[in-house]
Motif scaffolding. Sequence first.
Motif, PDB file in Angstrom:
ATOM      1  N   THR A 195     101.963  21.982  20.441  1.00 15.15           N
ATOM      2  CA  THR A 195     101.549  22.922  19.394  1.00 15.15           C
ATOM      3  C   THR A 195     102.731  23.741  18.902  1.00 15.15           C
ATOM      4  O   THR A 195     102.905  23.947  17.693  1.00 15.15           O
TER       5      THR A 195
ATOM      6  N   VAL B  36      94.075  27.703  14.622  1.00 16.75           N
ATOM      7  CA  VAL B  36      94.809  26.988  15.675  1.00 16.75           C
ATOM      8  C   VAL B  36      95.465  27.981  16.632  1.00 16.75           C
ATOM      9  O   VAL B  36      95.541  27.738  17.842  1.00 16.75           O
TER      10      VAL B  36
ATOM     11  N   TRP C 294      88.593  22.546  21.128  1.00 16.17           N
ATOM     12  CA  TRP C 294      89.659  21.774  20.498  1.00 16.17           C
ATOM     13  C   TRP C 294      89.103  20.546  19.764  1.00 16.17           C
ATOM     14  O   TRP C 294      89.624  20.168  18.721  1.00 16.17           O
TER      15      TRP C 294
ATOM     16  N   VAL D 210      88.062  21.937  16.472  1.00 13.90           N
ATOM     17  CA  VAL D 210      89.239  22.311  15.676  1.00 13.90           C
ATOM     18  C   VAL D 210      89.962  21.055  15.181  1.00 13.90           C
ATOM     19  O   VAL D 210      90.367  20.966  14.017  1.00 13.90           O
TER      20      VAL D 210
END
Length: 200
Positions: free
Chosen positions: A112, A140, A188, A191
């Motif tokens: 990330t 995020v 996640w 997302v």
Amino acid sequence: MSQSEAVVIPQAPVEEWKLPSKGVVGMACLIIAEAAIFIIFVVAYLYYVGKSLSGPTPKDVLEIPILTSICLLSSSITVHYAVSSLHKGARSATSLWLALTVLLGGIFLVGTGMEWHKLIVDDHLTIRTNLFGTTFYSLVGLHATHVVVGLIMLTLALIFSLNGKMNSMHTEKLEVLSIYWHFVDAVWVIVFLVVYVFGR
């Protein structure tokens, strides 16, 4: 049959009602609150996607993070095995599975960070660039913050396990922590689908 003879009807043993674990109830309440926050951020992202007046747009800069996603989702399996091993009293196996969980979560976090570095430095997408940048980093980033919190707690559990300060009596506490980690992984998935699949 005489009147003095009584008919005895066997009764099932009455199980004592047991209160649910305070840790599990507390974690469930936290997850409900956190889920509400994530829903707000997801809805905001979906509402504003495609409404930026200037670039870059999601399809211009986003790459699907397949490897890091696999690592994070796999960490749900390893934390499950850590809890199972602790329940059986296998401390070395517990340490191994916890270490793998921390490693997989760490890989996701590094991935990330690398993605954000590319977006900011190479693609010039910051939180103030446009609506996409604002909603992307908010959503995020919110998830990444939860990953950081989870990794800190898992690392502490790993340290306790390596020092021999964790045994089968602590299974419930590790299980509560694993519930949080499963929640982070489940979020996640949402997302990932919203940002990298449907939002592109």
